[in-house]
Design a protein around this motif. Structure first.
Motif, PDB file in Angstrom:
ATOM      1  N   GLY A 144       3.891 -16.369  -6.224  1.00 40.42           N
ATOM      2  CA  GLY A 144       4.087 -15.044  -5.655  1.00 40.42           C
ATOM      3  C   GLY A 144       5.046 -15.094  -4.488  1.00 40.42           C
ATOM      4  O   GLY A 144       5.424 -16.169  -4.008  1.00 40.42           O
ATOM      5  N   ASP A 145       5.448 -13.925  -4.031  1.00 40.48           N
ATOM      6  CA  ASP A 145       6.368 -13.780  -2.902  1.00 40.48           C
ATOM      7  C   ASP A 145       5.559 -13.619  -1.625  1.00 40.48           C
ATOM      8  O   ASP A 145       4.711 -12.719  -1.528  1.00 40.48           O
ATOM      9  N   ALA A 146       5.801 -14.474  -0.646  1.00 41.32           N
ATOM     10  CA  ALA A 146       5.036 -14.438   0.603  1.00 41.32           C
ATOM     11  C   ALA A 146       5.117 -13.086   1.299  1.00 41.32           C
ATOM     12  O   ALA A 146       4.174 -12.670   1.970  1.00 41.32           O
ATOM     13  N   LEU A 147       6.241 -12.394   1.140  1.00 42.01           N
ATOM     14  CA  LEU A 147       6.425 -11.114   1.820  1.00 42.01           C
ATOM     15  C   LEU A 147       5.817  -9.944   1.057  1.00 42.01           C
ATOM     16  O   LEU A 147       5.779  -8.823   1.571  1.00 42.01           O
ATOM     17  N   GLU A 148       5.356 -10.214  -0.162  1.00 37.30           N
ATOM     18  CA  GLU A 148       4.814  -9.138  -0.991  1.00 37.30           C
ATOM     19  C   GLU A 148       3.353  -9.353  -1.382  1.00 37.30           C
ATOM     20  O   GLU A 148       2.648  -8.389  -1.694  1.00 37.30           O
TER      21      GLU A 148
END
Length: 251
Positions: A144-148
């Protein structure tokens, strides 16, 4: 070179109480683990030491992480405070995740990694097989995307480590974005001491307990670390050692 090289150079060998996994050379896509030998390494705030082996994670010819005193010391405050459910942003070499899972007061470690090749590299490396069963069972590796990525369960500690340089613009803002999704009870992010130092200096503050506390308050984030032994001094030492004039203007 022989094992006496460090002594010949007058350097102590690298030693730490934290778990240090064994690494083997492995490659996946653009990512590669190498294990150079006979390396002189400088601490984040500790002394320069000798390393018989220094595992390193490369992307192409660029070093993204290395298991050095800098890396270990720059995660130590977060590791020492880890409790309950810990979310780590960025898998990297997997060392921080492994060391966190070994914490007796840690119940779960969720690791968020965006790059599929890094995940595949760890499938081959099988680093976590070196952990006891109980620690290994705590680990949950997700793509996954750390910012999302949004947490679906309470998080006690958020530990982001997604950046290549030790200091970078916009880091505090990115941590705020992560925290908006994770809502952790506490945060410790990589390079935190340097961010505190440069923001404190920019605000005309001294790097003492009061100046650090005021700067953390301005961040609006539940950062931990101020109760770590000698914290203010360690912040000052790391800042002077690792930041240039661009990041740390004169007091």
């Amino acid at each position: 070179m022989d094992g006496n090289l460090g002594a010949t150079l007058g350097l102590a060998p690298f030693e730490t109480d934290w778990f240090l996994p064994r690494y083997q050379p492995v490659r996946c896509g653009d990512w590669e683990i190498q294990v150079p030998r006979d390396v002189i390494a400088r601490g984040y705030w500790g002394p320069t030491v000798f390393m018989a082996e220094m595992p390193v994670l490369l992307r192409g010819n660029e070093t993204w992480m290395s298991l050095t005193p800098l890396e270990v010391e720059s995660q130590a405050i977060g590791l020492a405070a880890a409790r309950g459910h810990v979310v780590i942003m960025g898998l990297g070499m997997g060392w921080a995740a492994a060391a966190t899972a070994l914490g007796e007061e840690v119940t779960r470690v969720t690791v968020i990694e965006r790059d599929g090749d890094v995940l595949a590299l760890h499938e081959t490396l099988d680093l976590f097989a070196q952990l006891p069963d109980a620690a290994r069972a705590k680990l949950h590796i997700l793509q996954g995307d750390a910012l999302e990525w949004q947490a679906d369960a309470p998080v006690d500690l958020l530990m982001p480590d997604i950046w290549l340089p030790l200091v970078s613009d916009g880091r505090v803002e990115e941590v705020r974005r992560m925290q908006a999704n994770v809502r952790a009870g506490a945060i410790y992010f990589w390079g935190q001491e340097l961010e505190i130092a440069r923001h404190a200096r920019a605000a005309g503050r001294v790097l003492d307990e009061d100046g650090i506390a005021a700067t953390i308050h301005d961040f609006g984030l539940p950062l931990i670390g101020t109760d770590y032994p000698g914290h203010a001094e360690l912040v000052a030492v790391a800042a002077e050692r690792w930041m240039r004039d661009r990041w740390l203007p004169s007091a």
